[in-house]
Design an enzyme around this catalytic site. Sequence first.
Site, short mmCIF file in Angstrom:
data_model
loop_
_atom_site.label_atom_id
_atom_site.label_comp_id
_atom_site.label_asym_id
_atom_site.label_seq_id
_atom_site.Cartn_x
_atom_site.Cartn_y
_atom_site.Cartn_z
N CYS A 117 -32.05 70.42 -9.45
CA CYS A 117 -33.29 71.15 -9.15
C CYS A 117 -34.54 70.33 -9.46
CB CYS A 117 -33.32 72.46 -9.94
SG CYS A 117 -31.89 73.47 -9.61
N HIS A 258 -40.16 75.47 -10.04
CA HIS A 258 -38.84 75.64 -9.43
C HIS A 258 -38.45 77.11 -9.45
CE1 HIS A 258 -34.75 75.38 -8.40
NE2 HIS A 258 -34.28 75.53 -9.61
N ASN A 288 -32.54 80.37 -5.15
CA ASN A 288 -32.68 79.04 -5.75
C ASN A 288 -32.20 78.00 -4.74
OD1 ASN A 288 -32.39 76.67 -7.19
ND2 ASN A 288 -31.45 77.63 -8.98
N1 ACO Z 1 -23.70 90.97 -10.49
C1 ACO Z 1 -23.45 91.85 -11.46
N2 ACO Z 1 -23.18 91.50 -12.73
C2 ACO Z 1 -23.19 90.16 -13.01
C3 ACO Z 1 -23.44 89.19 -12.04
C4 ACO Z 1 -23.71 89.63 -10.74
N3 ACO Z 1 -23.98 88.78 -9.72
N4 ACO Z 1 -23.39 87.97 -12.62
C5 ACO Z 1 -23.10 88.17 -13.92
N5 ACO Z 1 -22.97 89.50 -14.15
C6 ACO Z 1 -22.66 90.17 -15.41
C7 ACO Z 1 -21.98 89.27 -16.40
O1 ACO Z 1 -20.59 89.24 -16.19
C8 ACO Z 1 -22.36 89.92 -17.72
O2 ACO Z 1 -21.49 91.03 -17.91
P1 ACO Z 1 -20.98 91.41 -19.39
O3 ACO Z 1 -22.22 91.74 -20.17
O4 ACO Z 1 -20.09 92.58 -19.14
O5 ACO Z 1 -20.26 90.20 -19.89
C9 ACO Z 1 -23.75 90.48 -17.46
O6 ACO Z 1 -23.90 90.54 -16.03
C10 ACO Z 1 -24.85 89.62 -18.03
O7 ACO Z 1 -24.59 88.26 -17.66
P2 ACO Z 1 -25.53 87.10 -18.17
O8 ACO Z 1 -24.94 85.80 -17.74
O9 ACO Z 1 -25.81 87.31 -19.63
O10 ACO Z 1 -26.88 87.39 -17.35
P3 ACO Z 1 -28.28 86.71 -17.50
O11 ACO Z 1 -29.28 87.73 -17.80
O12 ACO Z 1 -28.23 85.48 -18.37
O13 ACO Z 1 -28.57 86.22 -16.00
C11 ACO Z 1 -28.55 84.19 -14.73
C12 ACO Z 1 -27.71 85.27 -15.39
C13 ACO Z 1 -29.35 84.86 -13.62
C14 ACO Z 1 -27.62 83.14 -14.13
C15 ACO Z 1 -29.51 83.54 -15.76
O14 ACO Z 1 -28.80 83.17 -16.90
C16 ACO Z 1 -30.23 82.31 -15.21
O15 ACO Z 1 -31.09 82.42 -14.35
N6 ACO Z 1 -29.94 81.13 -15.75
C17 ACO Z 1 -30.64 79.89 -15.37
C18 ACO Z 1 -30.17 79.35 -14.06
C19 ACO Z 1 -30.87 78.04 -13.78
O16 ACO Z 1 -32.07 77.89 -13.98
N7 ACO Z 1 -30.13 77.04 -13.33
C20 ACO Z 1 -30.71 75.72 -13.18
C21 ACO Z 1 -31.06 75.39 -11.83
S1 ACO Z 1 -29.70 75.35 -10.71
C22 ACO Z 1 -29.35 73.68 -10.35
O17 ACO Z 1 -29.70 72.78 -11.04
C23 ACO Z 1 -28.50 73.44 -9.12
#
Ligand code: ACO
Length: 331
Positions: A117, A258, A288
């Site tokens: 990214c 980003h 993203n």
């Molecule tokens: N739909 C429904 N539930 C989901 C989904 C989904 N699509 N995905 C995960 N869940 C569930 C999980 O299983 C978890 O359930 P549990 O509590 O029963 O275990 C719950 O939702 C919470 O999951 P978290 O992973 O804690 O959710 P979080 O609030 O952290 O959001 C996310 C996840 C959106 C991925 C966030 O962590 C994020 O944005 N991270 C950064 C991503 C990023 O910036 N990446 C870098 C760039 S990408 C690149 O370089 C190519």
Amino acid sequence: MIAAQPRSRILGTGRYTPARVLHNTDLEKIVDTSDSWITERTGIRRRHIAADGELTSDMATAAGRSALAAAGISAADLDMIIVGTISGDSPLPACAVHVQQKLGAWEIPAFDISAACAGFVYGLTIADQFITNGAACRVLVIGVELLSRILNWKDRTTCVLFGDGAGAVVLGPASGDGRGIVSTRIFSDGALAGSLVIPGGGTSEPLTVDGIERSRDKVHMVGQDIFKVAVKNLSSASLIALEGAGMTAADLDWVVAHQANLRIISQVAARLSLPLEKFVLNIEEYGNTSSASIPIALDEAVRDGRIKPGHNVLFCALGAGISWGASVVRM
Ligand code: ACO
């Protein structure tokens, strides 16, 4: 601190986004997710998906042509092509050489940057160096991703987040009127290399039939690991780039961050003491798009008149590696 003198300037911007749109409600039929979960956790409502047969280099070329037209130059005027991507046409050769061929550019250097990214900010920083030392005059910098083909569409923790697209800028020498790249900084920290990976298909884990069945050739992410460092590192890199420019956040007209997660952007805004209204946001529409997200958002805001000549704009991005960076640009 006295403001640094820009050495290179953005001469034109461009973008290409595929026509096919996948809504959150479409994803509800594919994996165990919901429109409300995706919208509340990320801010994403839709993402654009490349057509069957459409290539990463096709999208990059379209964005590149659009930026060349905006800059008023042709491909023959280019001295270099830099493509930020983690989803090129094939592992070898670089996506950039296909773009060079499709644009009809001369025998100029054309290479890829693998900084996920942060690929666009990395590309911009490298192009700025070549222009500053006089080794290049006109450089095309492209961020492009075709992530839909390297996602595991059974993994709800990743497949709902990403989209396809391309954005581009043409960089040339600054003309001394204060417009241009005032300051740009890039960073990496391999300590979190395992948090966002495509584990299979490289030399450490050559692909096997079993590996493909276990989606080892697709994106795997521990989202929370990335989230925690994203807010901290995006904020600190932004402050370092601002300091290098002799500015504070109050001097900014716009921030093009980003587009990974609206909650990350909101927390960065709070740390920089800036209202969210100063941020160009399009995550709702594209999700993203990794290295393409900043140049797509930049091009939208330039073309619809939000970003005007003379505006001070901050770019900041973080992704796999982890790699991150920030640039301060006077448009
Ligand atoms: N739909 C429904 N539930 C989901 C989904 C989904 N699509 N995905 C995960 N869940 C569930 C999980 O299983 C978890 O359930 P549990 O509590 O029963 O275990 C719950 O939702 C919470 O999951 P978290 O992973 O804690 O959710 P979080 O609030 O952290 O959001 C996310 C996840 C959106 C991925 C966030 O962590 C994020 O944005 N991270 C950064 C991503 C990023 O910036 N990446 C870098 C760039 S990408 C690149 O370089 C190519």
